[in-house]
Scaffold this motif. Sequence first.
Motif, PDB file in Angstrom:
ATOM      1  N   LYS A   1      16.523   5.079  -0.947  1.00 19.38           N
ATOM      2  CA  LYS A   1      16.272   5.728  -2.245  1.00 19.38           C
ATOM      3  C   LYS A   1      15.723   7.150  -2.094  1.00 19.38           C
TER       4      LYS A   1
ATOM      5  N   LYS B   1      19.036  11.597  -1.603  1.00 17.98           N
ATOM      6  CA  LYS B   1      20.061  11.823  -2.623  1.00 17.98           C
ATOM      7  C   LYS B   1      21.381  12.037  -1.902  1.00 17.98           C
ATOM      8  N   GLN B   2      22.436  11.419  -2.415  1.00 20.76           N
ATOM      9  CA  GLN B   2      23.736  11.506  -1.760  1.00 20.76           C
ATOM     10  C   GLN B   2      24.800  11.952  -2.754  1.00 20.76           C
TER      11      GLN B   2
ATOM     12  N   TYR C   1      23.823  15.268   1.626  1.00 20.15           N
ATOM     13  CA  TYR C   1      22.575  14.521   1.475  1.00 20.15           C
ATOM     14  C   TYR C   1      21.438  15.491   1.204  1.00 20.15           C
ATOM     15  N   GLU C   2      20.431  15.018   0.478  1.00 16.93           N
ATOM     16  CA  GLU C   2      19.225  15.810   0.239  1.00 16.93           C
ATOM     17  C   GLU C   2      18.020  14.894   0.358  1.00 16.93           C
ATOM     18  N   THR C   3      17.051  15.316   1.176  1.00 15.22           N
ATOM     19  CA  THR C   3      15.831  14.532   1.352  1.00 15.22           C
ATOM     20  C   THR C   3      14.726  15.417   1.903  1.00 15.22           C
TER      21      THR C   3
END
Length: 74
Positions: free
Chosen positions: A11, A14-15, A32-34
Amino acid sequence: MEHVRVGHKYKEVKQLLAYSFGIDDQEFIVAYETDDLKVFQDLVMELRGTLARKYTLRDTPIITAIYTEPENLL
């Protein structure tokens, strides 16, 4: 669907999946973002262990970057 199932477990990441027909003949691009690179690494390693991975013809490098507002670059 296996990759989708695995991705939903993370979770914090972000994909985005975008189909890319005609862009270097890839089937799709995944972004992807994390804020947690350890969690991202765990996601990537789990994805590489899936059955769908057998059908990867060519793998491309993963590019990582730190997001910042443009005015912070000056």
